[in-house]
Design a protein around this motif. Structure first.
Motif, short mmCIF file in Angstrom:
data_model
loop_
_atom_site.label_atom_id
_atom_site.label_comp_id
_atom_site.label_asym_id
_atom_site.label_seq_id
_atom_site.Cartn_x
_atom_site.Cartn_y
_atom_site.Cartn_z
N GLU A 85 81.17 65.63 -25.89
CA GLU A 85 81.13 65.48 -24.44
C GLU A 85 80.57 66.73 -23.75
N SER A 86 80.77 67.91 -24.33
CA SER A 86 80.26 69.14 -23.73
C SER A 86 78.78 69.35 -24.03
N GLY A 87 78.20 68.51 -24.90
CA GLY A 87 76.80 68.65 -25.25
C GLY A 87 76.53 69.71 -26.30
N THR A 88 77.57 70.19 -26.97
CA THR A 88 77.41 71.21 -28.01
C THR A 88 76.82 70.61 -29.28
N ILE A 89 77.31 69.42 -29.65
CA ILE A 89 76.82 68.76 -30.86
C ILE A 89 76.53 67.29 -30.58
N ARG A 90 75.77 66.69 -31.49
CA ARG A 90 75.59 65.25 -31.52
C ARG A 90 75.98 64.80 -32.92
N GLU A 141 74.35 67.53 -35.38
CA GLU A 141 73.22 68.32 -34.93
C GLU A 141 73.74 69.30 -33.88
N ASN A 142 73.39 70.55 -34.02
CA ASN A 142 73.73 71.56 -33.01
C ASN A 142 72.73 71.44 -31.87
N LEU A 143 73.17 70.87 -30.75
CA LEU A 143 72.25 70.62 -29.64
C LEU A 143 71.78 71.91 -28.95
N TRP A 144 72.51 72.99 -29.10
CA TRP A 144 72.09 74.25 -28.50
C TRP A 144 70.89 74.84 -29.24
N ALA A 145 70.68 74.45 -30.49
CA ALA A 145 69.68 75.10 -31.33
C ALA A 145 68.24 74.81 -30.90
N ALA A 146 67.95 73.58 -30.49
CA ALA A 146 66.56 73.23 -30.14
C ALA A 146 66.04 74.03 -28.95
N PRO A 147 66.79 74.12 -27.84
CA PRO A 147 66.28 74.93 -26.72
C PRO A 147 66.11 76.41 -27.10
N PHE A 148 67.03 76.94 -27.90
CA PHE A 148 66.91 78.33 -28.33
C PHE A 148 65.68 78.52 -29.20
N ALA A 149 65.45 77.61 -30.15
CA ALA A 149 64.29 77.71 -31.03
C ALA A 149 62.99 77.60 -30.22
#
Length: 130
Positions: free
Chosen positions: A15-20, A86-94
């Protein structure tokens, strides 16, 4: 000993958007070595509880042969929860790193046991001046 605490934390992370959540299985290896695997939607609401909230997100990426390999690592008479996320934070950082001229050259994970051991060793070490 599965409890609602794990399910609540998983739902919170989604729900926090951290993972999917990409896949979520319950694997049971009976005393005689027979294996059963259940997707969350195979379980009733009384068994799956809060996990049904993440069920719509699941892509079901694990195959039958994956379950066989996972079960080989389990002891007879045990049950395991298997989570692929999936770590959703990773794509924007990459993406930001690539825009800055960076390049991903390796990935990996540090097992929590190694982190805990490092922290314990640091805590046990005498501090400077002792």
């Amino acid at each position: 000993n599965f409890s609602g605490e794990m399910a609540a934390e998983l739902v919170s992370l989604v729900e926090s958007g951290t993972i999917r959540v990409l896949d979520l299985l319950i694997v049971n290896k009976a005393d005689d070595g027979t294996v059963e695997a259940f997707e969350i939607d195979d379980l009733g609401e009384d068994q799956a509880g809060e996990l049904l909230a993440v069920e719509a997100e699941i892509a079901e990426v694990l195959a039958a042969e994956d379950v066989v390999h996972l079960a080989e690592a389990m002891e007879n008479g045990s049950t395991a929860g298997v989570l692929v996320w999936e770590n959703l934070w990773a794509a924007p950082f990459a993406s930001a790193a690539r825009r800055a001229g960076g390049q991903l050259v390796a990935t990996g994970r540090i097992p929590i046991q190694a982190i805990a051991a490092s922290i314990e060793a640091e805590d046990a070490a005498p501090s400077e001046g002792e």
